[in-house]
Every structure is written in C-alpha cells, then in structure tokens.
Write a protein that holds these residues in place. Sequence first.
Motif, PDB file in Angstrom:
ATOM      1  N   ARG A  16       0.845  -1.196   0.000  1.00 20.98           N
ATOM      2  CA  ARG A  16       0.000   0.000   0.000  1.00 20.98           C
ATOM      3  C   ARG A  16       0.875   1.238   0.000  1.00 20.98           C
ATOM      4  O   ARG A  16       1.650   1.447   0.921  1.00 20.98           O
ATOM      5  N   LYS A  17       0.750   2.054  -1.022  1.00 21.88           N
ATOM      6  CA  LYS A  17       1.538   3.278  -1.132  1.00 21.88           C
ATOM      7  C   LYS A  17       0.597   4.474  -1.066  1.00 21.88           C
ATOM      8  O   LYS A  17      -0.327   4.591  -1.864  1.00 21.88           O
ATOM      9  N   VAL A  18       0.840   5.343  -0.083  1.00 20.58           N
ATOM     10  CA  VAL A  18       0.013   6.535   0.113  1.00 20.58           C
ATOM     11  C   VAL A  18       0.942   7.737   0.174  1.00 20.58           C
ATOM     12  O   VAL A  18       1.997   7.682   0.805  1.00 20.58           O
ATOM     13  N   GLY A  19       0.537   8.815  -0.470  1.00 16.56           N
ATOM     14  CA  GLY A  19       1.324  10.038  -0.452  1.00 16.56           C
ATOM     15  C   GLY A  19       0.460  11.226  -0.087  1.00 16.56           C
ATOM     16  O   GLY A  19      -0.767  11.189  -0.210  1.00 16.56           O
ATOM     17  N   ALA A  20       1.110  12.294   0.362  1.00 14.55           N
ATOM     18  CA  ALA A  20       0.409  13.524   0.729  1.00 14.55           C
ATOM     19  C   ALA A  20       1.311  14.716   0.464  1.00 14.55           C
ATOM     20  O   ALA A  20       2.541  14.604   0.512  1.00 14.55           O
ATOM     21  N   ALA A  21       0.690  15.855   0.178  1.00 14.97           N
ATOM     22  CA  ALA A  21       1.424  17.099  -0.058  1.00 14.97           C
ATOM     23  C   ALA A  21       0.670  18.237   0.619  1.00 14.97           C
ATOM     24  O   ALA A  21      -0.561  18.229   0.664  1.00 14.97           O
ATOM     25  N   ALA A  22       1.409  19.214   1.150  1.00 16.78           N
ATOM     26  CA  ALA A  22       0.802  20.356   1.828  1.00 16.78           C
ATOM     27  C   ALA A  22       1.213  21.658   1.146  1.00 16.78           C
ATOM     28  O   ALA A  22       2.360  21.816   0.730  1.00 16.78           O
ATOM     29  N   LEU A  23       0.241  22.564   1.060  1.00 16.34           N
ATOM     30  CA  LEU A  23       0.468  23.899   0.507  1.00 16.34           C
ATOM     31  C   LEU A  23       0.132  24.928   1.564  1.00 16.34           C
ATOM     32  O   LEU A  23      -0.788  24.730   2.370  1.00 16.34           O
ATOM     33  N   ASP A  24       0.835  26.057   1.541  1.00 14.67           N
ATOM     34  CA  ASP A  24       0.543  27.127   2.493  1.00 14.67           C
ATOM     35  C   ASP A  24      -0.532  28.060   1.929  1.00 14.67           C
ATOM     36  O   ASP A  24      -1.112  27.800   0.866  1.00 14.67           O
ATOM     37  N   LYS A  25      -0.781  29.172   2.605  1.00 10.03           N
ATOM     38  CA  LYS A  25      -1.839  30.099   2.186  1.00 10.03           C
ATOM     39  C   LYS A  25      -1.577  30.733   0.832  1.00 10.03           C
ATOM     40  O   LYS A  25      -2.496  31.204   0.170  1.00 10.03           O
ATOM     41  N   ASP A  26      -0.315  30.736   0.386  1.00  9.65           N
ATOM     42  CA  ASP A  26       0.044  31.278  -0.921  1.00  9.65           C
ATOM     43  C   ASP A  26       0.198  30.185  -1.974  1.00  9.65           C
ATOM     44  O   ASP A  26       0.760  30.414  -3.040  1.00  9.65           O
ATOM     45  N   GLU A  73       0.166  26.541   9.403  1.00 14.16           N
ATOM     46  CA  GLU A  73       1.020  26.801   8.225  1.00 14.16           C
ATOM     47  C   GLU A  73       0.454  26.193   6.948  1.00 14.16           C
ATOM     48  O   GLU A  73       0.619  26.761   5.877  1.00 14.16           O
ATOM     49  N   ALA A  74      -0.191  25.060   7.053  1.00 18.28           N
ATOM     50  CA  ALA A  74      -0.727  24.390   5.858  1.00 18.28           C
ATOM     51  C   ALA A  74      -2.207  24.720   5.722  1.00 18.28           C
ATOM     52  O   ALA A  74      -2.987  24.527   6.649  1.00 18.28           O
ATOM     53  N   ARG A  75      -2.584  25.209   4.566  1.00 16.37           N
ATOM     54  CA  ARG A  75      -3.987  25.508   4.290  1.00 16.37           C
ATOM     55  C   ARG A  75      -4.641  24.383   3.498  1.00 16.37           C
ATOM     56  O   ARG A  75      -5.788  24.041   3.712  1.00 16.37           O
ATOM     57  N   VAL A  76      -3.879  23.791   2.571  1.00 13.14           N
ATOM     58  CA  VAL A  76      -4.399  22.753   1.680  1.00 13.14           C
ATOM     59  C   VAL A  76      -3.521  21.516   1.793  1.00 13.14           C
ATOM     60  O   VAL A  76      -2.291  21.626   1.819  1.00 13.14           O
ATOM     61  N   VAL A  77      -4.161  20.354   1.847  1.00 15.93           N
ATOM     62  CA  VAL A  77      -3.447  19.082   1.806  1.00 15.93           C
ATOM     63  C   VAL A  77      -4.090  18.222   0.728  1.00 15.93           C
ATOM     64  O   VAL A  77      -5.315  18.183   0.614  1.00 15.93           O
ATOM     65  N   ALA A  78      -3.265  17.567  -0.058  1.00 18.20           N
ATOM     66  CA  ALA A  78      -3.729  16.597  -1.049  1.00 18.20           C
ATOM     67  C   ALA A  78      -3.202  15.226  -0.642  1.00 18.20           C
ATOM     68  O   ALA A  78      -2.023  15.096  -0.307  1.00 18.20           O
ATOM     69  N   CYS A  79      -4.077  14.222  -0.658  1.00 19.60           N
ATOM     70  CA  CYS A  79      -3.719  12.856  -0.270  1.00 19.60           C
ATOM     71  C   CYS A  79      -4.166  11.899  -1.367  1.00 19.60           C
ATOM     72  O   CYS A  79      -5.226  12.099  -1.960  1.00 19.60           O
ATOM     73  N   THR A  80      -3.403  10.866  -1.597  1.00 17.02           N
ATOM     74  CA  THR A  80      -3.798   9.896  -2.610  1.00 17.02           C
ATOM     75  C   THR A  80      -5.005   9.077  -2.164  1.00 17.02           C
ATOM     76  O   THR A  80      -5.729   8.537  -2.991  1.00 17.02           O
ATOM     77  N   THR A  81      -5.237   8.995  -0.851  1.00 19.46           N
ATOM     78  CA  THR A  81      -6.365   8.271  -0.281  1.00 19.46           C
ATOM     79  C   THR A  81      -7.025   9.156   0.771  1.00 19.46           C
ATOM     80  O   THR A  81      -6.341   9.924   1.443  1.00 19.46           O
ATOM     81  N   MET A  82      -8.341   9.029   0.924  1.00 16.13           N
ATOM     82  CA  MET A  82      -9.033   9.764   1.992  1.00 16.13           C
ATOM     83  C   MET A  82      -8.331   9.479   3.314  1.00 16.13           C
ATOM     84  O   MET A  82      -8.014   8.321   3.612  1.00 16.13           O
ATOM     85  N   PRO A  83      -8.068  10.498   4.124  1.00 16.31           N
ATOM     86  CA  PRO A  83      -7.420  10.260   5.412  1.00 16.31           C
ATOM     87  C   PRO A  83      -8.255   9.325   6.293  1.00 16.31           C
ATOM     88  O   PRO A  83      -9.494   9.382   6.282  1.00 16.31           O
ATOM     89  N   CYS A  84      -7.567   8.468   7.038  1.00 14.91           N
ATOM     90  CA  CYS A  84      -8.263   7.642   8.014  1.00 14.91           C
ATOM     91  C   CYS A  84      -8.764   8.560   9.128  1.00 14.91           C
ATOM     92  O   CYS A  84      -8.442   9.752   9.164  1.00 14.91           O
ATOM     93  N   THR A  85      -9.529   8.028  10.046  1.00 11.97           N
ATOM     94  CA  THR A  85     -10.102   8.834  11.121  1.00 11.97           C
ATOM     95  C   THR A  85      -9.021   9.568  11.913  1.00 11.97           C
ATOM     96  O   THR A  85      -9.113  10.779  12.130  1.00 11.97           O
TER      97      THR A  85
END
Length: 142
Positions: A16-26, A73-85
């Motif tokens: 199982r490979k899961v990735g995530a990325a975070a972006l700031d307000k800009d 610091e992070a406004r937006v996060v993208a994940c390859t899978t819906m986050p678990c609880t």
Amino acid sequence: MALAHVAALRSEDPYRKVGAAALDKDNRVIGTAYNGLYPGFTAPLDFWDSRDERQKFMLHAEINLCSLFKRGEARVVACTTMPCTSCMQALCAHGVKIIYYGLDYKKSEAPAIAALYGVELVHVPEYPLSDIPLRLVEDENH
C-alpha cells in the motif's frame, strides 16, 4: 494531487503506497510525505511478509506530513487516499482548511470530522497522474 502521487512512490510498503502534499496560504509547497517506517529504521528481512503484523508499525503519510509544519502553516493538503479517522483528526488539529483526496476509504470517519470542523473535504477521482499504480493490493486498509 500530482505531488501526493509522486510522494507515494517513495513508500517502501510493497502492499500500500500513500502520499500527501501540503500547501501554504500562498499555494507554495511546504512538504510532501508518504506512508512508511520511522526515519532511519531498518526493518528485519521478514518484516514485509505479514501485512497484518507490519500494519501497526506503519506511519501514515498524513502524520508524516504534519511533522513537517506548524499548526496553521498548511492551508491545503492533497492525499492519494481519503485520510483515516486518526489522520483526519491530526489534519484538523493542525489547522488544515481544505483536503483533496483520490481513493475512497470507507472505514474512515473523515467526512463527519470535516463537517464538524468546517474543513472542506474534496474527492478528486481523476487527476493527471491517476494511472500510476499506487494500490498494489485491493483492500480498504490505509
């Protein structure tokens, strides 16, 4: 989403490979992460043999990602899978306002948690690199 997908490729988990990325307000990238073991930990040779046994030791991509930034610091996060609880709780605690995700995770309470805390949870089933094989075993586990 593309950055989350690329981050997932770094995971050493053969199932199982899961990735995530975070972006700031800009909308600047402030971090990428993937599911894996504690940094610097070398697993025994037979570690990956039992999926059920090793699963409790895996650090989720979202938790690894949260370790890279301070609350707010992070406004937006993208994940390859819906986050678990638990990961959804951590993302909310870190002040993330928008979460994009690719694959559904039916066991997750993320939609209810997002609704309660006013976090926008957006399903993105199609995106540019969606045909990269991140899901090696068909299951609902994270």
